[in-house]
Motif scaffolding. Structure first.
Motif, short mmCIF file in Angstrom:
data_model
loop_
_atom_site.label_atom_id
_atom_site.label_comp_id
_atom_site.label_asym_id
_atom_site.label_seq_id
_atom_site.Cartn_x
_atom_site.Cartn_y
_atom_site.Cartn_z
N HIS A 133 0.82 -1.22 0.00
CA HIS A 133 0.00 0.00 0.00
C HIS A 133 0.85 1.26 0.00
O HIS A 133 0.38 2.33 -0.36
CB HIS A 133 -0.95 -0.01 1.21
CG HIS A 133 -0.23 -0.07 2.52
ND1 HIS A 133 0.46 -1.18 2.94
CD2 HIS A 133 -0.09 0.85 3.51
CE1 HIS A 133 1.00 -0.94 4.14
NE2 HIS A 133 0.68 0.28 4.50
N ARG A 364 -4.55 -4.63 2.04
CA ARG A 364 -4.96 -3.59 1.08
C ARG A 364 -3.77 -3.27 0.17
O ARG A 364 -2.68 -2.98 0.65
CB ARG A 364 -5.38 -2.33 1.84
CG ARG A 364 -6.75 -2.44 2.46
CD ARG A 364 -6.92 -1.42 3.57
NE ARG A 364 -6.68 -0.07 3.13
CZ ARG A 364 -7.60 0.71 2.57
NH1 ARG A 364 -8.83 0.28 2.42
NH2 ARG A 364 -7.32 1.95 2.22
N GLY A 366 -1.90 -0.90 -2.70
CA GLY A 366 -1.89 0.43 -3.32
C GLY A 366 -2.04 0.25 -4.83
O GLY A 366 -2.33 -0.86 -5.30
#
Ligand code: FAD
Length: 461
Positions: A133, A364, A366
């Motif tokens: 991320h 998560r 990026g």
């Protein structure tokens, strides 16, 4: 000094880390000096590079053909401390590299959940770590690489030198050629410890909300989920965020050797995974309960070693054997940020199926990079390990594939062994551009693997 090329070959039954779909090939171990001859000698079924075989499925297998393992040279690693970059032979492992880098105050730009991967494998799968991320995947940090093509010419490529071939190779699963070595940027570190923040969270909403809120504050972030929890506990998990610790965070004893590093492997099985032969719903439910409760509800600034934070599974040699002869698979996908509902549906279906899943990772990503077949793209990625060959599993996963693809997501080639060619075509919209580049450098399809045949990753005439 002129030394004779090193080549050895024998027939071998080769499998990925999941051990679920082995196949037989001629395994050729070769150094760079002997590689051109080994490539010229490839049979009609072609050849494929193999690193340490840590891909879960079949990308480093080539049934009936050759599999080439590049033996690193003696001077395989050059560190440029002034520039903060390293050049390493593609056959060098992150394990070997970390042992040299960490005591000098450097860390690799990206590490996966195991350090037993090679530089070639890291680039070919464009691996991601807990810092995606913030810092992207491995290919984002590579400034150049040398590649041997199918006709044995060697080319130097990078983001600014034949970028098309470079980005086709990053995430290209060995199908553009054999990576010989690569230069990539390093992360400077003051210590070999990671300062870890832990949060135990009672359900999926809490896990996702805190990840979204907090991950930009930390270089490293990942959550473990209990996929056997249901009802109001659905998706409960433990979020661990981390940063490289500063020197002034160490106690007096540790401060004496701030960059001390030991990448050790234990012989016995610590309580990280259930023991052999006990992978069933009840044992895994008990394990998950223990794992969840063992985590502190809230802890800040705990100092952990690099192996403890990044590579806990490496503490157990050959832990993949706990799944027995039939092996296991890892199912990993990513869905875009606006597709949280799809992620939740997948998790609900997995929890309802009550599969014995104890390794579940939510993270998560990026933004993705220009790699045509690079897996990471902005969104949520979930990875689960499941014993293979369970009745109803392929139907369940085919149903999940549809949810993932309808949501605009995709599957990770390094983990895959069951997805269809159609699913890859849908998930990777730039596949035809990649195939055109592959055709330019390998018109006859000399580089071939079980994965490339299964998923149609071979250019047509
Ligand atoms: C416990 C565990 C945790 C993992 N965690 C993560 C994770 O967090 N993130 C992640 O992204 N991945 C993860 N992985 C997957 C792993 O990082 C990748 O599969 C990686 O590619 C394995 O590297 P390897 O050297 O073993 O390559 P192999 O598995 O041997 O090969 C992988 C691919 O690389 C190609 N290749 C290898 N060497 C070369 C070369 N010299 N030139 C061209 N192509 C080459 C092969 O042809 C093949 O297509 C994990 C795997 C395990 C077992």
């Amino acid at each position: 000094m002129n030394t004779a090329p090193l080549v050895s070959a024998h027939r071998a039954l080769l499998a990925g880390w999941g051990k679920a779909t082995p196949s037989t090939a001629e395994l050729v171990e070769v150094d760079e000096a002997g590689l051109a001859d080994a490539v010229k000698a490839l049979p009609a079924r072609g050849g494929i590079a193999r690193g340490l075989g840590r891909s879960y499925g079949d990308p480093a297998q080539n049934s009936g053909g050759h599999v080439l393992r590049l033996v690193p040279s003696h001077d395989a690693v050059h560190i440029d401390d002034a520039a903060g970059v390293v050049t390493a032979s593609a056959g060098v492992s992150l394990d070997d590299l970390l042992a040299v880098l960490v005591p000098r105050g450097w860390f690799v730009p990206v590490t996966p959940g195991t350090r037993f991967v090679t530089i070639g494998g890291a680039i070919a799968s464009d691996i991601h770590g807990k810092n995606h991320h913030i810092e992207g995947s491995f290919g984002n940090h590579v400034t150049r690489l040398r590649l041997m093509l199918a006709d044995t010419t060697v080319v130097d490529v990078g983001p600014d030198r034949d970028p098309e071939l470079f980005w086709a190779t990053v995430g290209g699963m060995g199908l553009t050629g054999m990576i010989l070595d690569a230069t990539f940027r390093l992360i400077p570190i003051e210590t070999s410890r990671i300062s870890v923040q832990t949060r135990r969270l009672g359900n999926l909403d809490d896990v996702m909300a805190l990840m979204a809120e907090s991950d930009s504050d930390f270089r490293y972030s990942v959550a473990w989920l209990d996929l056997l929890a249901t009802g109001r506990h659905l998706g409960r998990g433990v979020l661990t965020n981390g940063e490289h610790a500063r020197h002034d965070e160490l106690d007096a004893r540790a401060a004496g050797a701030p960059l001390a590093y030991v990448g050790k492997q234990l012989v016995d099985m610590p309580p990280v995974v259930p023991g052999p032969g006990v992978i069933n719903r009840l044992s895994v439910a008990a394990f998950n309960e223990l794992w969840f409760r063992k985590a502190p509800a809230r802890r800040d600034g705990e100092l952990q070693s690099i192996p403890a934070y990044f590579h806990p599974l490496d503490l157990v040699g050959d832990w993949n054997r706990v799944y027995g002869r039939r092996g296991f698979l890892q199912y990993q996908f990513v869905v875009p940020f606006e597709a949280e509902a799809a992620l939740r549906t997948v998790i609900e279906r997995l929890a309802a199926a009550a599969l014995p899943i104890f390794l579940t990772v939510l993270k998560r990503f990026g933004p993705g990079n220009p790699g045509y077949l690079s897996f990471p793209t902005g969104g949520w990625t979930l990875a689960i390990d499941v014993p293979a060959n369970r009745s109803g599993l392929s139907e369940l996963l085919a149903g999940l594939d549809r949810i993932v693809l309808d949501a605009g997501g995709r599957h990770y080639l390094a983990k895959d062994f069951q997805t269809s060619a159609d699913a890859i075509r849908r998930g990777y919209p730039r596949l035809d551009e990649w195939l055109a580049i592959r055709k330019r450098v390998d018109p006859a399809g000399v580089w071939a693997s079980d994965l490339s045949r299964r998923l149609g990753l071979t250019p047509t005439a």
